[in-house]
Structures are given as C-alpha cells and as structure tokens.
Design a protein around this motif. Structure first.
Motif, PDB file in Angstrom:
ATOM      1  N   GLU A  93      16.590  10.190   3.726  1.00  0.00           N
ATOM      2  CA  GLU A  93      15.660   9.049   3.854  1.00  0.00           C
ATOM      3  C   GLU A  93      16.307   7.933   4.157  1.00  0.00           C
ATOM      4  N   CYS A  94      15.536   6.775   4.547  1.00  0.00           N
ATOM      5  CA  CYS A  94      15.895   5.714   4.781  1.00  0.00           C
ATOM      6  C   CYS A  94      16.087   4.579   3.837  1.00  0.00           C
ATOM      7  N   THR A  95      15.651   5.018   2.445  1.00  0.00           N
ATOM      8  CA  THR A  95      15.804   4.144   1.400  1.00  0.00           C
ATOM      9  C   THR A  95      14.684   3.004   1.348  1.00  0.00           C
ATOM     10  N   GLY A  96      13.840   3.265   2.492  1.00  0.00           N
ATOM     11  CA  GLY A  96      12.680   2.101   2.341  1.00  0.00           C
ATOM     12  C   GLY A  96      11.690   2.142   1.068  1.00  0.00           C
ATOM     13  N   CYS A  97      11.653   3.160   0.588  1.00  0.00           N
ATOM     14  CA  CYS A  97      10.769   3.495  -0.538  1.00  0.00           C
ATOM     15  C   CYS A  97      11.419   2.240  -1.764  1.00  0.00           C
ATOM     16  N   SER A  98      12.647   2.554  -2.008  1.00  0.00           N
ATOM     17  CA  SER A  98      13.368   1.894  -3.011  1.00  0.00           C
ATOM     18  C   SER A  98      13.291   0.386  -2.438  1.00  0.00           C
ATOM     19  N   GLU A  99      13.385   0.038  -1.326  1.00  0.00           N
ATOM     20  CA  GLU A  99      13.458  -1.377  -0.899  1.00  0.00           C
ATOM     21  C   GLU A  99      12.035  -1.995  -0.822  1.00  0.00           C
ATOM     22  N   SER A 100      11.141  -1.132  -0.624  1.00  0.00           N
ATOM     23  CA  SER A 100       9.600  -1.921  -0.723  1.00  0.00           C
ATOM     24  C   SER A 100       9.409  -1.911  -1.990  1.00  0.00           C
ATOM     25  N   LEU A 101       9.943  -1.115  -3.157  1.00  0.00           N
ATOM     26  CA  LEU A 101       9.510  -1.032  -4.681  1.00  0.00           C
ATOM     27  C   LEU A 101      10.305  -2.142  -5.300  1.00  0.00           C
ATOM     28  N   LEU A 102      11.413  -2.269  -5.052  1.00  0.00           N
ATOM     29  CA  LEU A 102      12.190  -3.150  -5.774  1.00  0.00           C
ATOM     30  C   LEU A 102      12.485  -4.552  -5.301  1.00  0.00           C
ATOM     31  N   ARG A 103      12.088  -4.902  -4.033  1.00  0.00           N
ATOM     32  CA  ARG A 103      12.192  -6.381  -3.453  1.00  0.00           C
ATOM     33  C   ARG A 103      10.985  -6.928  -3.244  1.00  0.00           C
ATOM     34  N   SER A 104      10.930  -8.073  -3.757  1.00  0.00           N
ATOM     35  CA  SER A 104       9.579  -8.934  -3.680  1.00  0.00           C
ATOM     36  C   SER A 104       9.987 -10.079  -3.698  1.00  0.00           C
ATOM     37  N   SER A 105       9.388 -11.071  -2.754  1.00  0.00           N
ATOM     38  CA  SER A 105       9.615 -12.495  -2.571  1.00  0.00           C
ATOM     39  C   SER A 105       8.842 -13.209  -3.664  1.00  0.00           C
TER      40      SER A 105
END
Ligand code: FSX
Ligand code: SF4
Ligand code: F3S
Length: 398
Positions: A93-105
């Motif tokens: 995968e591209c790790t976009g799932c973790s990115e979108s879950l764990l990052r927030s501004s």
C-alpha cells in the motif's frame, strides 16, 4: 401488530441492547489494561470543551444508528479507547490510510481518540526497527492473546507463494505474518481499499497476485473501505466494539452498514442539479463554477456506497464531490478497474438514456451490496480469549 405494540417492542429491544452494552462495558473494565491516557485532560489540553465533546457524542451516536439513550455509553467507550490493544500490520500500500488517520492539522474528538490509540505495533510510527520491532510484535501477541484487534493496511501478494513481499529481519512473507498475527487476534479490521479487496496493488494486470487480507488469509474481516477511508468510520467501528463486544453488522462486502449503508448519489449536495439536468461538461466551465452535477465528468456517486458526503474529510471540511472532482468509487470492490475511466461516465450508464438509466445501472450494480445486509447482520468476525474462532468464509472480493 398495532403501532403502539410495535413501538413497545422496539423500545424493549433497545432496553435489552442497552443492558447488554452495560454488561459488555463492565466486562471490558475488568479485562482490559488500565487507560494509558486521561481522556478528559487530553480534550482540555487540545482545546475541546465539554460542550464540544457532548455534541460529538450526539453526532457519533446518530452516525452509529443508535438512539440518544446510548450517548453516555458512546462517551464511556471514548474514555476507554486507549485501553484496546491494537496490532497494525502494513502490507502492499501507500500508507495513505495511516497518514490520513493519524495526521490532522486541527484536533477534533476523532483525531484526539486516534492520538490515544494503544498501538502495540505499527511499523510506520514506532521507534523500534529490525529485530527490536519484531520483539515488540512478539510481546504484543504474548501480552494480549485473543484480546487485541489486528488492523491490516495493504493488500497481500500471493504470487510465488507470497514471496513478492518479504518483511522484517527474518524475511517472513506477508502471508506468513498475516496468518500468524490474525490467528491470535480477537478480530481483524481491514483498513483501506488495498486491505479490503486488493485496491491499487491488485489492479490489472496484478503481477504479484495481490488480494485483500480476508481473501489472502482465508478469514473474515471487517472492511473499512476507501482509498483512504474516513477516520470516523474506523473510530466508530472500534467504539461499537468497545460498547457491544462485537463488530457491527456488515454488508455483502464486509463493510459496516452504519457507515456504508447509503449511496453517495442519494445524499449528495449536487443532487438537485443532477435532477434538473444541470451538468459540468468539462473542467472549469460555467457549470463547474456554479457547482453543478459532476456525472458527465465521471462522478461514480451513483454506484458507490459510503458516508463521505455526510461526514466529509479533514475535520469535516470537504469531500471529493464538494472539492469539485466527483467520486471515483473508492469504497467499492475493484474500483480502480471497475470504475475506469475515472473522469468519464461508465459506458453502460451513459446519460443519453436519461437519469433513470443511471439510477437503474447504479442500483443493479449495487443490488448485491444491499441484499447482503441481512445475510451478514449477525456476523461478528470475533473471537474472545478461550473460545474458538468462528469459521465464516472470507468476504468475497468479486
Ligand atoms: Fe491503499 Fe492505504 Fe489507498 Fe493508500 O495504505 S487504500 S493505496 S490511500 O493508503 O492502502
Ligand atoms: Fe452528486 Fe455525483 Fe450524483 Fe452528481 S452524479 S449528484 S455529483 S453523486
Ligand atoms: Fe471515495 Fe467517492 Fe468517498 S472517491 S472518498 S467514495 S466520495
């Protein structure tokens, strides 16, 4: 049965559900490790007021299709969120799932919950590497047998007996690691299109024979679909588990019905323009400026089930259709091939036949999804410590 009797029965059923919920939460209080974080202090530190939290509790309760009487239970489950051990595996995968879950501004309650999540093992964000990382995984399996939730992100290549994907210091295949870890988990959640049905790694010609986790491992998974999925759908599914000790009812693609039960097209803010025959014909035209329907530039909302328009992304700021592109059907099995070309209408559903044609095709394509709801309503994909795993077939990707 008269209307009054019917209401009484529904009320009784909710009372029983509430009672079960209380019993389950007491059980978890006894069985799970103590909270790692004081959730209320975290909310205060992040500038989320008690009022904001109560508002979020109401929204989450409604999103989970529960009546308001469950709000205190949702609040309690949120307080217990950091007690649920999670082992998170990464495959193709591209790790976009973790990115979108764990990052927030900008922190909202869902992202604060994700900050508290008890990740016993997560290759992307853990400090350990190599042998040390492998020891962390072994320790998590030993410490929480039958109690942790395994989250799988990414497809699993089956080609050459799994050898397209070798991981860690011992060079184990994705297939080996997946089988070992999921056999000890209370339940497995497949997060993102890749883990759900193979996603982009499984797109034509799929040289590594990548497939979703359920199919690769021969297990049942709860599928949080999307590329990437909405964080709230993941958080809500874990809250449901904390409240009922079971995973929520699923549709025929293994997706929680509360999150994936409605069609994008039926709750879309551009729908009045669709009904009025007002379409964006090409990018940047007058229709695009006026926010008209994106069907003619390829929107796949008529064939896609998800709550994106309702929950939106990035702290509920926007979602694909609102941003002006149109849905590419990323929550549907095999979307990369089946929904292509992404910026043109599907050939079988040309607008030439009128709006009824689009709806007929959309409903025909998704009829299986709806029909599967009843069949999977009681499915839990769950195993408690000491009891045998329920043998149910993996959700089909076809
Ligand atoms: Fe797949 Fe997740 Fe798409 Fe990427 O890792 S669902 S390619 S957004 O991030 O698995
Ligand atoms: Fe909305 Fe797309 Fe349906 Fe148009 S086709 S109403 S943009 S979901
Ligand atoms: Fe995916 Fe369509 Fe939602 S592209 S994110 S299902 S709007």
């Amino acid at each position: 049965m008269g209307e009054t009797d019917f209401r009484k029965t529904v009320k009784q059923q909710y009372q029983e559900l509430l009672e079960n919920c209380r019993i389950q939460m007491d059980r978890l209080d006894r069985e799970l490790p103590p909270p790692r974080e004081d959730f209320q202090s975290l909310l205060t530190e992040s500038g989320v007021s008690r009022r904001d939290f109560l508002k979020w509790t109401s929204l989450m309760t409604a999103a989970l299709m529960l009546p308001p009487v469950f709000k205190p239970m949702v609040a309690k489950a949120a307080e217990n969120f950091s007690r649920l051990p999670i082992v998170w595996l990464h495959f193709a995968e591209c790790t976009g799932c973790s990115e979108s879950l764990l990052r927030s501004s900008h922190p909202d309650v869902a992202s604060i919950l994700l900050d508290t999540i008890s990740l016993e093992y997560h290759e992307t964000i853990m400090a350990a590497a190599g042998d040390q990382a492998e020891q962390c995984l072994e320790k998590a399996l030993q410490d929480f047998p039958g109690k942790f939730i395994c989250v799988i992100e990414g497809a699993i290549p089956r080609g050459l007996n799994g050898q397209y994907m070798r991981l860690g210091p011992k060079g184990k295949t994705g297939l080996e690691i997946g089988k070992e870890v999921t056999s000890k988990a209370a339940a497995t959640i497949a997060i993102g299109a890749c883990a759900v049905n193979g996603g982009i790694p499984a797109a034509n010609p799929n040289p590594t024979d990548a497939v979703g986790a359920g199919k690769a491992l021969g297990i049942s998974t709860v599928n949080i679909a999307g590329c990437p999925p909405n964080a709230v759908n993941f958080v809500g599914t874990l809250l449901y588990y904390l409240m009922f000790g079971a995973l929520p009812p699923l549709d025929s693609q293994g997706r929680p019905v509360w999150a994936y039960g409605k069609r994008i097209h039926d709750v879309c803010e551009r729908r009045p323009h669709y009904d009025a025959g007002e379409f964006v014909e090409e990018w940047g035209d007058e229709g695009a400026r006026k926010g008209w329907c994106l069907y003619k530039v390829g929107c796949k909302g008529p064939y896609t089930y998800a709550n994106c328009g309702h929950l939106r992304f990035n702290q509920a700021i926007s979602w694909p259709v609102m941003a002006g592109h149109g849905c590419i059907g990323c929550t549907e099995n095999g979307f990369w091939d089946k929904m292509a070309p992404l910026e043109k209408p599907l050939e079988a559903a040309t607008i030439g036949g009128g709006e009824k044609t689009v709806d007929d095709v959309g409903i025909a394509l998704t009829a299986l999804t709806v029909a599967g709801v009843a069949a999977h309503g009681a499915f839990t994909a769950l195993r408690h410590a000491g009891s045998e795993k329920k043998e149910t077939p993996a959700h089909s990707e076809e």
